[in-house]
Design an enzyme around this catalytic site. Structure first.
Site, PDB file in Angstrom:
ATOM      1  CG  HIS A 141       1.278  40.510 -44.405  1.00  0.00           C
ATOM      2  ND1 HIS A 141       2.649  40.586 -44.316  1.00  0.00           N
ATOM      3  CD2 HIS A 141       0.964  39.204 -44.182  1.00  0.00           C
ATOM      4  CE1 HIS A 141       3.144  39.385 -44.076  1.00  0.00           C
ATOM      5  NE2 HIS A 141       2.147  38.526 -43.981  1.00  0.00           N
ATOM      6  CD  GLU A 150       3.878  31.530 -46.693  1.00  0.00           C
ATOM      7  OE1 GLU A 150       4.840  32.288 -46.435  1.00  0.00           O
ATOM      8  OE2 GLU A 150       2.802  31.959 -47.179  1.00  0.00           O
ATOM      9  CG  ASP A 185      -0.681  35.538 -44.930  1.00  0.00           C
ATOM     10  OD1 ASP A 185       0.044  36.340 -44.319  1.00  0.00           O
ATOM     11  OD2 ASP A 185      -0.225  34.665 -45.701  1.00  0.00           O
TER      12      ASP A 185
END
Ligand code: ADE
Ligand code: ZN
Length: 321
Positions: free
Chosen positions: A14, A194, A272
């Site tokens: 991200h 997740e 991530d």
């Protein structure tokens, strides 16, 4: 051995989540924002659980207010990824934070990030963007994000995704946004498995028609789903350090990535939100080597899977191989 110089392909990242804390503080100071509450005494991002993590993440985006700010962010983030040996990076981009889902404003942010990414190619790193809706902002917002994605589809923006709180809303309600993105020629991925179990992964495959799953690790709780993922060749964007830092698994050794791989599921490795989880791609490789005895050949195999699953055209694939 040192994994730092091994060329790495990263598919789940991200952009704002990669912002170094010191850079967020500098930007906040320059823009008159108070972000002191999101950092601990050592200057690291602080949060107690996933929902608080999402709040801190959003607060850290606030000082970034213009396309130029995002160009700088992109340059810094790509510099850090290149340092960790990343040669190809797919990063989630959020029109929710870049221009408030207005397609015209989004276009300006998109150009700024693309230019910064092109400049960073001299560091040996290529970036592609996955325009990403945020699930807890709801299905209507997701359609607006898909409209932004459609505006800029092709070239730099090659995918569409869904992140945020996986337990917010029903997956099927996001199908319209994914249909819009598919019609615009974008490749599709969604966070699932997740913070919710195997049903969430099945829902993403069935209702959103994604070809990759962000995380997907909780598929391990359903052997039939694991077999299904292996048979379909669905690629999981696995982020072990993120899952450990957020408390889904107590340690790398307890993480299911090795069991998923050994069951024939196509797994890849990503960070991530690296500074939130005190990681980078080099550290991910080191921890996986320590936990499972993986060596250079294992990582080369992982990278072949990632290269094949990358949302880029074949010319780019050949160039980065
Ligand atoms: N946004 C940034 N990181 C995320 C994560 N791990 N899960 C869902 N949404 C996110
Ligand atoms: Zn993510």
């Amino acid at each position: 051995m040192s994994f730092k110089t091994l060329p790495k392909i990263e598919l789940h990242h991200h952009l704002e989540g990669a912002a170094p804390p010191a850079f967020v503080r500098d930007m906040a100071r320059a823009k008159g924002f108070d972000v002191s509450g999101i950092f601990d005494a050592n200057g690291a991002y602080q949060y107690d659980d996933f929902l608080q993590f999402l709040d801190v993440y959003e607060a850290a985006t606030k000082p970034f207010q213009t396309p130029d700010d995002y160009a700088l962010l992109t340059a810094i983030v790509l510099g850090e990824a290149a340092e960790a040996g990343v040669v190809y990076l797919e990063s989630f981009l959020s029109p929710d934070f870049c221009g408030g889902r207005d397609p015209g404003a989004w276009r300006e942010y998109f150009h700024a990030m693309w230019e910064a990414a092109l400049s960073a190619e001299e560091l040996g790193i290529t970036m592609r963007g996955i325009v990403t809706a945020i699930r807890h902002f709801g299905p209507e917002a997701a359609r607006e994000v898909a409209a932004c994605a459609r505006e800029t589809a092709g070239g730099f923006v090659t995918g569409f995704g869904l992140a945020g709180n996986e337990n917010a809303g029903k997956t099927a309600d996001f199908a319209y946004a994914f249909d819009m993105a598919r019609e615009a020629g974008l490749r599709l991925t969604a966070h699932a498995g997740e913070w919710a179990g195997p049903t969430s992964v099945r829902d993403a495959l069935e209702h959103l028609g994604v070809e990759r799953i962000g995380h997907g690790v909780r598929a391990i709780e359903d052997p039939a789903l694991v077999a299904d993922l292996a048979a379909r060749g669905t690629v999981l964007e696995v982020c072990p350090g993120s899952n450990v830092a957020l408390g889904i698994y107590p340690s790398y050794a307890d993480h299911p990535i090795a069991r998923l791989r050994d069951a024939g599921v196509k797994v890849t490795v990503s960070t991530d939100d690296p500074p939130f989880f005190h990681t980078d791609m080099t550290r991910e490789y080191e921890e996986l080597a320590r936990a499972f005895g993986w060596d250079e050949a294992d990582f080369a195999a992982l990278n072949r899977v990632a290269l094949e699953a990358a949302f880029c055209d074949d010319d780019t694939r050949v160039r980065i191989a």
